[in-house]
Design an enzyme around this catalytic site. Sequence first.
Site, PDB file in Angstrom:
ATOM      1  N   GLY A 134       0.831  -1.209   0.000  1.00 24.83           N
ATOM      2  CA  GLY A 134       0.000   0.000   0.000  1.00 24.83           C
ATOM      3  C   GLY A 134       0.860   1.251   0.000  1.00 24.83           C
ATOM      4  O   GLY A 134       0.728   2.114  -0.849  1.00 24.83           O
TER       5      GLY A 134
ATOM      6  N   ILE B 220      -0.947  -4.332   5.172  1.00 27.04           N
ATOM      7  CA  ILE B 220      -0.401  -4.016   3.858  1.00 27.04           C
ATOM      8  C   ILE B 220       1.009  -4.573   3.691  1.00 27.04           C
ATOM      9  O   ILE B 220       1.719  -4.204   2.762  1.00 27.04           O
ATOM     10  CB  ILE B 220      -0.425  -2.496   3.606  1.00 27.04           C
ATOM     11  CG1 ILE B 220       0.419  -1.748   4.644  1.00 27.04           C
ATOM     12  CG2 ILE B 220      -1.844  -1.987   3.593  1.00 27.04           C
ATOM     13  CD1 ILE B 220       0.610  -0.275   4.344  1.00 27.04           C
ATOM     14  N   GLY B 221       1.396  -5.450   4.613  1.00 28.54           N
ATOM     15  CA  GLY B 221       2.696  -6.080   4.486  1.00 28.54           C
ATOM     16  C   GLY B 221       3.531  -6.174   5.744  1.00 28.54           C
ATOM     17  O   GLY B 221       4.408  -7.030   5.837  1.00 28.54           O
TER      18      GLY B 221
ATOM     19  N   PRO C  13      10.104  -9.742  16.256  1.00 28.68           N
ATOM     20  CA  PRO C  13      11.445  -9.461  15.733  1.00 28.68           C
ATOM     21  C   PRO C  13      11.591  -9.670  14.230  1.00 28.68           C
ATOM     22  O   PRO C  13      12.190  -8.838  13.542  1.00 28.68           O
ATOM     23  CB  PRO C  13      12.336 -10.440  16.507  1.00 28.68           C
ATOM     24  CG  PRO C  13      11.599 -10.682  17.781  1.00 28.68           C
ATOM     25  CD  PRO C  13      10.148 -10.650  17.425  1.00 28.68           C
ATOM     26  N   LYS C  14      11.045 -10.761  13.706  1.00 27.67           N
ATOM     27  CA  LYS C  14      11.246 -11.057  12.283  1.00 27.67           C
ATOM     28  C   LYS C  14      10.557 -10.025  11.401  1.00 27.67           C
ATOM     29  O   LYS C  14      11.153  -9.517  10.437  1.00 27.67           O
ATOM     30  CB  LYS C  14      10.748 -12.462  11.953  1.00 27.67           C
ATOM     31  CG  LYS C  14      10.961 -12.845  10.490  1.00 27.67           C
ATOM     32  CD  LYS C  14      10.730 -14.327  10.216  1.00 27.67           C
ATOM     33  CE  LYS C  14      11.904 -15.164  10.691  1.00 27.67           C
ATOM     34  NZ  LYS C  14      11.813 -16.570  10.234  1.00 27.67           N
ATOM     35  N   THR C  15       9.306  -9.692  11.706  1.00 34.09           N
ATOM     36  CA  THR C  15       8.611  -8.720  10.873  1.00 34.09           C
ATOM     37  C   THR C  15       9.125  -7.303  11.120  1.00 34.09           C
ATOM     38  O   THR C  15       9.103  -6.461  10.214  1.00 34.09           O
ATOM     39  CB  THR C  15       7.088  -8.780  11.096  1.00 34.09           C
ATOM     40  OG1 THR C  15       6.792  -8.560  12.473  1.00 34.09           O
ATOM     41  CG2 THR C  15       6.528 -10.124  10.674  1.00 34.09           C
TER      42      THR C  15
ATOM     43  N   GLN D   7      10.541  -4.753   8.245  1.00 33.06           N
ATOM     44  CA  GLN D   7      10.167  -3.357   8.074  1.00 33.06           C
ATOM     45  C   GLN D   7      11.393  -2.483   7.835  1.00 33.06           C
ATOM     46  O   GLN D   7      11.400  -1.622   6.957  1.00 33.06           O
ATOM     47  CB  GLN D   7       9.421  -2.866   9.309  1.00 33.06           C
ATOM     48  CG  GLN D   7       7.970  -3.279   9.355  1.00 33.06           C
ATOM     49  CD  GLN D   7       7.149  -2.526   8.340  1.00 33.06           C
ATOM     50  OE1 GLN D   7       6.767  -1.379   8.523  1.00 33.06           O
ATOM     51  NE2 GLN D   7       6.863  -3.179   7.219  1.00 33.06           N
TER      52      GLN D   7
ATOM     53  N   GLY E 209       5.630   2.543  16.704  1.00 34.27           N
ATOM     54  CA  GLY E 209       5.680   2.173  15.290  1.00 34.27           C
ATOM     55  C   GLY E 209       7.061   2.350  14.679  1.00 34.27           C
ATOM     56  O   GLY E 209       7.875   3.137  15.159  1.00 34.27           O
TER      57      GLY E 209
ATOM     58  N   GLU F 218       7.499   3.941   9.269  1.00 38.55           N
ATOM     59  CA  GLU F 218       7.937   5.180   8.632  1.00 38.55           C
ATOM     60  C   GLU F 218       9.416   5.474   8.892  1.00 38.55           C
ATOM     61  O   GLU F 218      10.159   5.851   7.988  1.00 38.55           O
ATOM     62  CB  GLU F 218       7.087   6.360   9.113  1.00 38.55           C
ATOM     63  CG  GLU F 218       5.597   6.114   9.192  1.00 38.55           C
ATOM     64  CD  GLU F 218       4.933   5.811   7.860  1.00 38.55           C
ATOM     65  OE1 GLU F 218       5.594   5.916   6.806  1.00 38.55           O
ATOM     66  OE2 GLU F 218       3.747   5.455   7.869  1.00 38.55           O
TER      67      GLU F 218
END
Length: 707
Positions: free
Chosen positions: A231, A458-459, A600-602, A606, A670, A673
Amino acid sequence: MEKRMLKEDTDRVDGILKVTGKAKYFAEYELPGLTYGVLVTSTITKGKITGLDTKAAENAPGVIAVISHLNKPSATAYEQEGGPQMKIFYTDKIFYNGQPIAIVVANTFERATYAASLVKATYAKEEFNTDFAKALKDPKAKKLQGQADYKRGVENAYKTAEVKLEERYFLPIETHNPMELHGIIADWRPNNQVTVYAKTQGVKATQGTIANVFKIPMENIQVNSEFVGGGFGMALRTWPLEIATVMASKHIGKPVKVVITRMQMFTMVGNRPAAIQTIGLGADKDGKLTGITHRAYGETSTYENFTEGVVNMAKFMYQCDNVNTSYAIVPVDLGVPIWMRGPGEATGAFALESAIDEMAHALDMDPLDFRIKNDPETDQQKNKPFSSKNIKEAYKIGAEKIDWSNRKNKPGSLVEGPWQTGYGVSVGVFNANRGKASVKGILKADGSLLLQSATSDIGPGTGTGMTLIANKLMKIPVNKITFELGDSSLPPAPSQGGSATLSTVGSAVNDVCVALKSAIAELAANSNMDATANFVEVLKKNNLPSIEVTKESQSGKEKDNYSMYSFSIHFVQVKVHALTGVVKVSKIVSVGDSGTIVSPKTARSQMLGGAVGGIGMALTEESIIDHRYGRYINNNFADYHVPVNADVPEIDVNFINKPDPYINPMGAKGMGEIALIGFSAAVANAVFNATGKRIRTLPITPDKVLA
């Protein structure tokens, strides 16, 4: 570093579905009687449609309908909506080249495509301008305030500083180019019941927009978007092309699928807008900042104003008593922009962090030492302490990993054959937000837990993060926990954007789990069972197949007392070829300071994705317009260059992994970004360190290096 700090390494809960092709994206749904829509677009940039001949298209094989402003269904309330936004098929006016002017619906995609080529339009052309720089120089061009001016202390104090600089930085248009094209399937049924399969970052937002446009109850609309193929901001709104698809389905009484072309991705779903920024910095001879001025102009369309946080970072990122910022938008005859990963903060960070590097050079200071010297203890803009901030620790970790001690302060000092080596650093920062969301939890006697929320993925791995929060609290194996999302009928949650989903929805998951544990404990007590009894035993003892809890969660007064941000530090090593000007990013170290790392993996993924996007922003991405015609000329994957595997070195990702004590129960902030924000400046700073060439216009291409 990752393995030292992050013990768990749980796989993505949707990983197998994605790698085996079982994950179903919007365009893969097959509905009975499905038809196909293809959009006809304007071939001029500004003016009016004087004639639209659709007869040949209507008579083509398989064509069911051709809809335009001439015959749009009168039942739609879209034309009644207020505001300056472009309303699909509402007017004969043309606002930009590639604007949808008709939709052709046929029983096959090929027939719809052919019939669309038969629609002939004639126009009355008007003068136009698609050149942002030209509009900025034109005294007659509109310049609209995009954000209120900000001033702390003395305005333009940099001008009287012992050491000062003033430089201008340019960022071009960048276009969203995920592999998955944008589109939607709409199925308008009798009694105004609508089902859509959408590429959206917010199923509730899409549901609300359709309800508002067509004036039907929200409960009549079902939006499905379980999987989204990227996205990055473009799917944060419902675009006119999607309204046209719903309109067409209502008109013909059959489901309609529209998937736009790669060329149409450049004109129909927004972009990162071009921006021109001027940074003025002043410092004393000891390296303390005494003045920061950040002025920015961003691009918008003539029919809708788009603004973003380009100058936000300058207000608080560095200790300085005298700061002033301004941000205005300038309309041009292009489609309206939209947020792109990192949004305006990524645009602003390129200018600010390049200028910080330039000031360090003017002072003959190490740019890392200069940043540390001017690191604030509190947020001067909001006059509040930070809820958590570990930048100095992040600097130390990153410097060790990148071998910053090898860097020479004199540019061009490290040379090996034709290659010049340089090191760069930059900071990224973004609001750490927590919104309002609801989650339903169903604890079952078979030992499983089902969690439901109308959030999106979105991922970043939303389902994985939520599963791990529940796993930690409930002590239920990950494979016995299911998190359902992407369905507008589930408990409400906000759109996925602004790095807020884990904090927002995760807090609701936390609250649901706490409530479920309390309910089980109460059942056990009432049944004279041991307090440590397994919930399966408790449910069976009480003849209950399951128990169910729904919780709404939102932030409290924490924001009133603390300034909440996520931070990142990007260290980059580059190699620049002296003869050809080719820049290779040879080493990357990114450090994230975003509270507790839940998954941790995701989380690592990011940061990896942000670095790859940052390479594109720094070195390759630029949407080019032929201003004679107002048309994009590199609107394809061959000519719009995104990074490929050969452009990306090994990326060393590290996390501080210290909980923020105030933001939410998990202590997590988060990171979607901050993974990108600041990265392009780190590359530009490294190129300067390698060559002595300061490039202030992105992307950094060989011609600019050699100029």
